[in-house]
Design an enzyme around this catalytic site. Structure first.
Site, PDB file in Angstrom:
ATOM      1  N   ASN A   1       0.829  -1.205   0.000  1.00 32.22           N
ATOM      2  CA  ASN A   1       0.000   0.000   0.000  1.00 32.22           C
ATOM      3  C   ASN A   1       0.866   1.257   0.000  1.00 32.22           C
ATOM      4  O   ASN A   1       1.916   1.317   0.626  1.00 32.22           O
ATOM      5  CB  ASN A   1      -1.033   0.010   1.134  1.00 32.22           C
ATOM      6  CG  ASN A   1      -0.483  -0.248   2.505  1.00 32.22           C
ATOM      7  OD1 ASN A   1       0.501  -0.951   2.678  1.00 32.22           O
ATOM      8  ND2 ASN A   1      -1.127   0.320   3.503  1.00 32.22           N
TER       9      ASN A   1
ATOM     10  N   GLU B   1       0.412   5.250   0.572  1.00 32.45           N
ATOM     11  CA  GLU B   1      -0.505   6.281   1.050  1.00 32.45           C
ATOM     12  C   GLU B   1      -0.071   7.675   0.595  1.00 32.45           C
ATOM     13  O   GLU B   1       1.025   7.853   0.048  1.00 32.45           O
ATOM     14  CB  GLU B   1      -0.616   6.184   2.579  1.00 32.45           C
ATOM     15  CG  GLU B   1      -1.242   4.852   2.993  1.00 32.45           C
ATOM     16  CD  GLU B   1      -1.504   4.723   4.480  1.00 32.45           C
ATOM     17  OE1 GLU B   1      -1.032   5.555   5.271  1.00 32.45           O
ATOM     18  OE2 GLU B   1      -2.212   3.742   4.847  1.00 32.45           O
TER      19      GLU B   1
ATOM     20  N   CYS C   1      -4.249   0.769  -2.446  1.00 31.40           N
ATOM     21  CA  CYS C   1      -4.080  -0.498  -1.728  1.00 31.40           C
ATOM     22  C   CYS C   1      -2.996  -1.367  -2.381  1.00 31.40           C
ATOM     23  O   CYS C   1      -2.755  -1.292  -3.587  1.00 31.40           O
ATOM     24  CB  CYS C   1      -5.378  -1.294  -1.743  1.00 31.40           C
ATOM     25  SG  CYS C   1      -6.724  -0.560  -0.821  1.00 31.40           S
TER      26      CYS C   1
ATOM     27  N   GLU D   1      -3.057  -4.557  -3.084  1.00 33.13           N
ATOM     28  CA  GLU D   1      -3.547  -5.483  -4.117  1.00 33.13           C
ATOM     29  C   GLU D   1      -3.590  -4.805  -5.477  1.00 33.13           C
ATOM     30  O   GLU D   1      -3.215  -5.394  -6.498  1.00 33.13           O
ATOM     31  CB  GLU D   1      -4.960  -5.974  -3.777  1.00 33.13           C
ATOM     32  CG  GLU D   1      -5.061  -6.787  -2.496  1.00 33.13           C
ATOM     33  CD  GLU D   1      -5.351  -5.940  -1.260  1.00 33.13           C
ATOM     34  OE1 GLU D   1      -4.854  -4.796  -1.175  1.00 33.13           O
ATOM     35  OE2 GLU D   1      -6.065  -6.424  -0.376  1.00 33.13           O
TER      36      GLU D   1
ATOM     37  N   CYS E   1     -10.249  -5.065   0.123  1.00 27.67           N
ATOM     38  CA  CYS E   1     -11.383  -4.128   0.183  1.00 27.67           C
ATOM     39  C   CYS E   1     -12.226  -4.284  -1.077  1.00 27.67           C
ATOM     40  O   CYS E   1     -11.820  -4.933  -2.055  1.00 27.67           O
ATOM     41  CB  CYS E   1     -10.881  -2.694   0.337  1.00 27.67           C
ATOM     42  SG  CYS E   1     -10.267  -1.970  -1.198  1.00 27.67           S
TER      43      CYS E   1
ATOM     44  N   CYS F   1     -10.591  -3.305  -4.425  1.00 24.35           N
ATOM     45  CA  CYS F   1      -9.589  -4.288  -4.868  1.00 24.35           C
ATOM     46  C   CYS F   1     -10.266  -5.544  -5.404  1.00 24.35           C
ATOM     47  O   CYS F   1      -9.812  -6.134  -6.380  1.00 24.35           O
ATOM     48  CB  CYS F   1      -8.629  -4.628  -3.735  1.00 24.35           C
ATOM     49  SG  CYS F   1      -7.517  -3.261  -3.362  1.00 24.35           S
TER      50      CYS F   1
END
Ligand code: THU
Length: 165
Positions: free
Chosen positions: A66, A68, A77, A79, A116, A119
């Site tokens: 990830n 940010e 994210c 993934e 999530c 993803c």
């Protein structure tokens, strides 16, 4: 009673493993790659590190973590970083599996953390694109592992490119 509807019931199943040691050696090593990649996550705002490793049909493994951003929604994210990275450098090669793990500051996550919703939708895109199932392997920091043979189990009634035809 005269209901004007019937019910559609959707059931999903996951394989549950006691730990990564119960996975086969290829899946253990994919998860290990996700764990290593997790260390390079850039997560100064959440302190929640996520690592992902993608296995491609040609045997290549591509990782992501990830990333940010001070403008929170600009981050991405693990993934999606991994799967977009894979598609960018190996276009046209089907995705066979993705392993995901995570680590939070302050507590040890022993429950597998699933991708999530966004993803899941992206994983669904590549599964549909290649018409080839993607195995999803999930762990927290340690402990139990959940696995499913395709994205359908995580995203029933998914919207995908077939509706756009
Ligand atoms: N995150 C992922 O990398 N994957 C997920 O599926 C869930 C959340 C990241 C996004 C953000 O950097 C941090 O975890 C906290 O939400």
């Amino acid at each position: 009673m005269n209901p004007k509807f019937t019910k559609l019931s959707v059931t999903t199943e996951f394989e549950v493993y006691g730990s990564e040691n119960d996975l086969n050696s290829h899946e253990q090593s994919l998860l290990k790659k996700a764990q290593l990649s997790m260390k390079n996550a850039y997560a100064p705002y959440s302190n929640f590190l996520v690592g992902a490793a993608i296995l491609l049909e040609n045997g290549e493994i591509v990782v992501g973590n990830n990333q940010e951003n001070a403008a929170y929604p600009s981050g991405l994210c693990a993934e999606r970083v991994a799967i977009f990275h894979a598609s960018a450098i190996h276009p046209g090669v089907p995705v066979t599996a993705i392993a995901v793990c995570c680590k939070a500051s302050g507590s040890v996550i022993e429950t597998p953390v699933p991708p999530c919703g966004a993803c899941r939708q992206v994983i669904a895109e590549y599964e549909t694109k290649y018409d080839s199932p993607i195995r999803i392997i999930m762990q927290g920091e340690k402990g139990k592992v959940y696995a499913s043979n395709n994205i359908e189990a995580l995203l029933p009634l998914m919207f995908n490119r077939k509706y756009l035809k």
